[in-house]
Motif scaffolding. Structure first.
Motif, PDB file in Angstrom:
ATOM      1  N   LEU A 170       0.840  -1.202   0.000  1.00 63.20           N
ATOM      2  CA  LEU A 170       0.000   0.000   0.000  1.00 63.20           C
ATOM      3  C   LEU A 170       0.874   1.250   0.000  1.00 63.20           C
ATOM      4  CD1 LEU A 170      -3.049  -0.863   2.260  1.00 63.20           C
ATOM      5  CD2 LEU A 170      -2.707  -1.181  -0.165  1.00 63.20           C
ATOM      6  N   ARG A 171       1.999   1.184   0.695  1.00 62.97           N
ATOM      7  CA  ARG A 171       2.920   2.338   0.639  1.00 62.97           C
ATOM      8  C   ARG A 171       3.452   2.518  -0.783  1.00 62.97           C
ATOM      9  NH1 ARG A 171       3.508   4.990   5.078  1.00 62.97           N
ATOM     10  NH2 ARG A 171       3.293   3.989   7.119  1.00 62.97           N
ATOM     11  N   ALA A 172       3.713   1.413  -1.468  1.00 59.10           N
ATOM     12  CA  ALA A 172       4.159   1.514  -2.864  1.00 59.10           C
ATOM     13  C   ALA A 172       3.060   2.147  -3.725  1.00 59.10           C
ATOM     14  CB  ALA A 172       4.529   0.128  -3.401  1.00 59.10           C
ATOM     15  N   ALA A 173       1.833   1.728  -3.515  1.00 57.97           N
ATOM     16  CA  ALA A 173       0.712   2.269  -4.290  1.00 57.97           C
ATOM     17  C   ALA A 173       0.567   3.768  -4.065  1.00 57.97           C
ATOM     18  CB  ALA A 173      -0.577   1.543  -3.910  1.00 57.97           C
ATOM     19  N   VAL A 174       0.661   4.170  -2.811  1.00 57.63           N
ATOM     20  CA  VAL A 174       0.486   5.592  -2.489  1.00 57.63           C
ATOM     21  C   VAL A 174       1.684   6.413  -2.963  1.00 57.63           C
ATOM     22  CG1 VAL A 174       0.372   7.231  -0.554  1.00 57.63           C
ATOM     23  CG2 VAL A 174      -1.124   5.220  -0.608  1.00 57.63           C
ATOM     24  N   ALA A 175       2.878   5.853  -2.863  1.00 59.23           N
ATOM     25  CA  ALA A 175       4.066   6.587  -3.325  1.00 59.23           C
ATOM     26  C   ALA A 175       3.947   6.890  -4.814  1.00 59.23           C
ATOM     27  CB  ALA A 175       5.333   5.764  -3.048  1.00 59.23           C
ATOM     28  N   CYS A 176       3.536   5.902  -5.606  1.00 61.54           N
ATOM     29  CA  CYS A 176       3.368   6.133  -7.041  1.00 61.54           C
ATOM     30  C   CYS A 176       2.237   7.130  -7.299  1.00 61.54           C
ATOM     31  CB  CYS A 176       3.092   4.821  -7.769  1.00 61.54           C
ATOM     32  SG  CYS A 176       4.521   3.721  -7.812  1.00 61.54           S
ATOM     33  N   HIS A 177       1.119   6.916  -6.644  1.00 60.01           N
ATOM     34  CA  HIS A 177      -0.053   7.754  -6.895  1.00 60.01           C
ATOM     35  C   HIS A 177       0.223   9.217  -6.567  1.00 60.01           C
ATOM     36  CE1 HIS A 177      -4.378   8.370  -7.426  1.00 60.01           C
ATOM     37  NE2 HIS A 177      -4.346   9.141  -6.354  1.00 60.01           N
ATOM     38  N   ALA A 178       0.887   9.438  -5.466  1.00 61.60           N
ATOM     39  CA  ALA A 178       1.106  10.820  -5.009  1.00 61.60           C
ATOM     40  C   ALA A 178       2.321  11.450  -5.676  1.00 61.60           C
ATOM     41  CB  ALA A 178       1.269  10.836  -3.481  1.00 61.60           C
ATOM     42  N   GLY A 179       3.337  10.638  -5.968  1.00 56.55           N
ATOM     43  CA  GLY A 179       4.619  11.213  -6.362  1.00 56.55           C
ATOM     44  C   GLY A 179       4.905  11.280  -7.848  1.00 56.55           C
ATOM     45  N   MET A 180       4.195  10.495  -8.655  1.00 52.66           N
ATOM     46  CA  MET A 180       4.533  10.468 -10.080  1.00 52.66           C
ATOM     47  C   MET A 180       4.102  11.739 -10.794  1.00 52.66           C
ATOM     48  SD  MET A 180       3.612   6.554 -11.232  1.00 52.66           S
ATOM     49  CE  MET A 180       4.029   6.811 -12.972  1.00 52.66           C
ATOM     50  N   ALA A 181       4.852  12.074 -11.852  1.00 50.75           N
ATOM     51  CA  ALA A 181       4.482  13.187 -12.717  1.00 50.75           C
ATOM     52  C   ALA A 181       3.377  12.752 -13.677  1.00 50.75           C
ATOM     53  CB  ALA A 181       5.704  13.643 -13.516  1.00 50.75           C
ATOM     54  N   THR A 182       2.574  13.711 -14.112  1.00 48.56           N
ATOM     55  CA  THR A 182       1.602  13.434 -15.169  1.00 48.56           C
ATOM     56  C   THR A 182       2.305  13.562 -16.525  1.00 48.56           C
ATOM     57  OG1 THR A 182       0.964  15.752 -15.360  1.00 48.56           O
ATOM     58  CG2 THR A 182      -0.242  14.417 -13.754  1.00 48.56           C
ATOM     59  N   PHE A 183       1.648  13.054 -17.581  1.00 52.75           N
ATOM     60  CA  PHE A 183       2.206  13.201 -18.933  1.00 52.75           C
ATOM     61  C   PHE A 183       2.462  14.676 -19.234  1.00 52.75           C
ATOM     62  CE2 PHE A 183       0.399   8.910 -19.592  1.00 52.75           C
ATOM     63  CZ  PHE A 183       1.448   8.316 -20.265  1.00 52.75           C
ATOM     64  N   ALA A 184       1.518  15.522 -18.864  1.00 55.08           N
ATOM     65  CA  ALA A 184       1.669  16.951 -19.168  1.00 55.08           C
ATOM     66  C   ALA A 184       2.852  17.540 -18.400  1.00 55.08           C
ATOM     67  CB  ALA A 184       0.376  17.689 -18.816  1.00 55.08           C
ATOM     68  N   GLU A 185       2.951  17.209 -17.119  1.00 58.23           N
ATOM     69  CA  GLU A 185       4.056  17.741 -16.307  1.00 58.23           C
ATOM     70  C   GLU A 185       5.416  17.311 -16.846  1.00 58.23           C
ATOM     71  OE1 GLU A 185       1.586  17.670 -12.041  1.00 58.23           O
ATOM     72  OE2 GLU A 185       3.072  16.124 -12.503  1.00 58.23           O
ATOM     73  N   ALA A 186       5.492  16.046 -17.320  1.00 54.49           N
ATOM     74  CA  ALA A 186       6.785  15.483 -17.704  1.00 54.49           C
ATOM     75  C   ALA A 186       7.123  15.707 -19.168  1.00 54.49           C
ATOM     76  CB  ALA A 186       6.809  13.990 -17.402  1.00 54.49           C
TER      77      ALA A 186
END
Lengths: 321, 321
Positions: free
Chosen positions: B297-313
């Motif tokens: 669940l920590r992995a799921a939340v880390a990705c969900h909260a921390g990843m860039a969007t296509f537009a941002e990246a």
């Protein structure tokens, strides 16, 4: 592997305050780490994740729903910390290294020619070998490369048999028409390179890609240095299949981190007698499944190193039926 | 559950720099946490693990290879930090609370009488309810109690049908003779209590145990407070089966953390339509599998909260077939 360390770790497991075997694969993982680290109580102080990136001439055939430019764009995303692997490596307290391999020079379209010539193939293998630190507690390997599930399927079909349909999957999410096209492309490639299908390294050179060759080289380097390895998904597994074909023991320092949702991965792992740690329907690549599995290795080591023995805790051992 | 938050989380997942769906269950877990936390970007700041412990009169029948005294000895081990759950909760950055329930007053041997009377049962349910904090991001539940896989098998057989052999397993590691005895004990208990087998709460009272009743109460409390729950293994799953029998939606705030090696667990999860996150052959109890799943669940939340969007990246979205 150091069997003395492995035996000492197994003996310790039997003394910890739990029924024997009750931590399941967490026990086996602690023993496996002990074997490859050469110490009865393994540690995970310095864990490395390496993602190799390459570009593929076969993308000209339309095998991916994403343009080939995305490989370099994702490498830039890794550098800025925006990708899944950045979050997962940070969570797993692992050092992330990304190694782009001649991204502006894609491999040849292997439906018409070998993907790489000998010099290109060895350069990529060596880049992988050299990327591995001489000392680290655990190495997680992964890849990025638009089009590389086509290469992985071709390697699997070449070395394990079966037609393209057995090994080709949807990769980053190709539709039904694209899937049929991708199967045709792999069948074309197998026909084009049928003269070398009995030679595992020639298959890696002719049907693979630079990032797959680098993973192969890194896996050899880890074995040389006595570093345990976590393999990521379908592409990463196919990349080391040539090693297994050359030597049945070549991958005993490796664990399959997960079985991905890519169609051929479960069969590929079974054929290679690799037992995946996770089954979460992931299919992203970039070492994401391997990084998630680092967390399980940390759990295994935490229990192995930190638990009290029956004697230390004053807990009665089994006495009954 | 908050469907607005869940929909917002799902929409965010589709914008992150990865093929849609490629994080598999990690995506689904982020959405599930969003639904029960009521926020589009879930957090895991305060995670609680609660282990309930109880003793069982049915141990007089010889159903466990360990003496009943081990329950209290393990509770002492938890207090000193020597057990698996101590290491796993620390690794998962979760607060561990252990709740012993009248360990010097075992339940009645349910081959001859109901395990608990109404007052005892409600006391245990309330102890579980009250142990849950009014606010926490995630709750992992588990148990310790020599003899409690016998109670769990009895509950599963009572509420799902099938004979004892379908549900009885080796628990902490009983041998073949012990396994046959354990099956006979469960069959005796089912015959003794056949009048109440249609009443889920009467089954929990008559065939269960205090720690199982407390898990049931804690699961109700978590639902009341809107706290997502990770269920541990066979005993923990059987403990909440009566809730599902009372209300088909009662466990939608719960995830099965893992499928254990205990014989009946896979079938129990399937009957309850719970899809386990891990399959590592664990069978320790004490919330060990649930704590390991917190890492996912920590992995799921880390990705969900921390990843860039296509537009941002500045990464291209899919364009091809």
């Amino acid at each position: 592997g150091n069997e003395t360390s492995a035996a000492a770790a197994a003996a310790r497991q039997d003394q910890l305050t739990k029924p024997t075997g009750s931590l399941g694969q967490l026990e086996a993982l602690a023993v496996w780490l002990a074997r490859w680290q050469g110490q009865a109580v393994p540690r995970l102080d310095d864990v490395s994740v390496i993602v190799f990136a390459g570009n593929h001439g076969v993308t000209a055939q339309g095998v991916s729903p994403y343009p080939a430019a995305v490989t370099a764009q994702m490498v830039a995303n890794y550098a800025r910390g925006g990708a899944a692997i950045n979050q997962l490596a940070t969570l797993a307290q692992a050092k992330l290294t990304v190694v782009p391999l001649d991204l502006d020079r894609p491999t040849a379209d292997f439906t018409g020619a070998p993907a790489m010539d000998v010099a290109q193939f060895l350069d990529a293998v060596n880049a992988g070998y050299d990327a591995v630190p001489a000392r680290c507690a655990l190495l997680a390997l992964g890849e990025m490369g638009i089009g590389n599930t086509t290469a992985a399927a071709a390697i699997a079909a070449a070395l394990l048999g079966g037609d393209a349909a057995s090994w080709v999957g949807r990769g980053a999410g190709i539709g039904d028409d694209g899937l049929r096209l991708k199967q045709e492309v792999v069948d074309m490639a197998l026909a084009r390179h049928r003269a070398v299908l009995g030679d595992p390294l020639a298959v890696a050179m002719s049907l693979g890609g630079r990032e797959l060759a680098a993973i192969l080289g890194a896996t050899v380097a880890a074995r040389r240095h006595g570093i345990p390895v976590l393999l990521d998904g379908f592409v990463c597994t196919a990349a080391v299949l040539p090693l297994l074909k050359l030597n049945a023991d070549a991958l005993s320092h490796c664990q399959a981190a997960h079985v991905s949702a890519e169609a051929g991965h479960r069969a590929l792992l079974a054929a290679m007698k690799l037992n995946p740690l996770l089954d979460l329907g992931m299919r992203l690549g970039e070492a994401s499944g391997a990084a998630a599995a680092i967390l399980l290795l940390r759990a295994a080591v935490a229990c192995h190193a930190g638990m009290a023995t029956f004697a230390e805790a004053g807990v009665a051992e089994r006495s009954g039926p």
